[in-house]
Design a protein around this motif. Structure first.
Motif: not given
Length: 202
Positions: A121-122, A147-152, A198-201
């Protein structure tokens, strides 16, 4: 129409959030005091035969889990502890020399697939990591670069096998741990854990 779509989207996200919240938090302590490293393909093992330096060797464990060296061919190494492998080597070499004494040292660590920590995942660098004694969630996140910038991050979960062999999913708080410095969010990892980010929405 746009308003209706917005409410549908919010409902979906809310449902996903509720699903994540249904997972129990990961236990803070999970490490086993009697853990012993299991040799896997890709590991490098140094085999030392006392008083027989010509039989000593440093070899990689092949993808099929076997090793080969002087006087020994296709000895299974995968799935064994270094001590187990040393005893097996003594039995094989005992055919050629009297009372061999063998020591096995693992010098390059990959581990068996069943014991690796997998991060998907992220994460900045998703990968499989060799487990080591007392490894924590923070250790894992340092190894994968955060984490990536898009990670939840606070929606992340750990998939773990229980004693019966079935899978249990636990929630972990990566954002609190990494970006807010909340050390209470740090937990022990276990061999075979899968960390899902997971990716953040939003």
């Amino acid at each position: 129409m746009a308003v209706a779509f917005r409410w549908v989207l919010l409902g979906l996200v809310g449902g996903l959030g509720a699903g994540c919240a249904s997972h129990p938090p990961a236990p803070v302590s999970a490490a086993s005091a009697d853990y012993r490293y299991i040799i896997g393909p890709g590991d490098n093992v140094q085999v030392i035969v006392w008083r027989n330096p010509e039989l000593s060797m440093s070899v990689p464990v092949r993808p099929d889990g076997l090793i080969t060296g002087p006087l020994v061919e296709d000895v299974p190494a995968m799935g064994k502890t270094p001590t187990d492998l040393a005893r097996d080597m003594e039995k094989v070499l005992g055919t050629y020399i009297r009372d061999p004494v063998v020591t096995v040292i693992v010098t390059g660590f990959v581990g068996t697939q069943s014991e690796q920590i997998r991060v998907i995942g992220e994460a900045a660098k998703p990968q499989a990591l060799p487990y080591r004694q007392n490894m924590t969630l923070l250790d894992v996140m340092i190894a994968v670069g955060g984490l990536t910038d898009f990670a939840d991050g606070n929606g992340a979960t750990v998939m773990r096998a229980n004693a019966e062999g079935s899978k249990q999913q636990y929630s972990v708080r990566l954002t609190d741990l990494i970006r807010r410095g909340d050390i209470s969010a740090n937990v022990d990892m276990k061999p075979g854990d899968v960390l899902i980010i997971p990716q953040s929405w939003f």
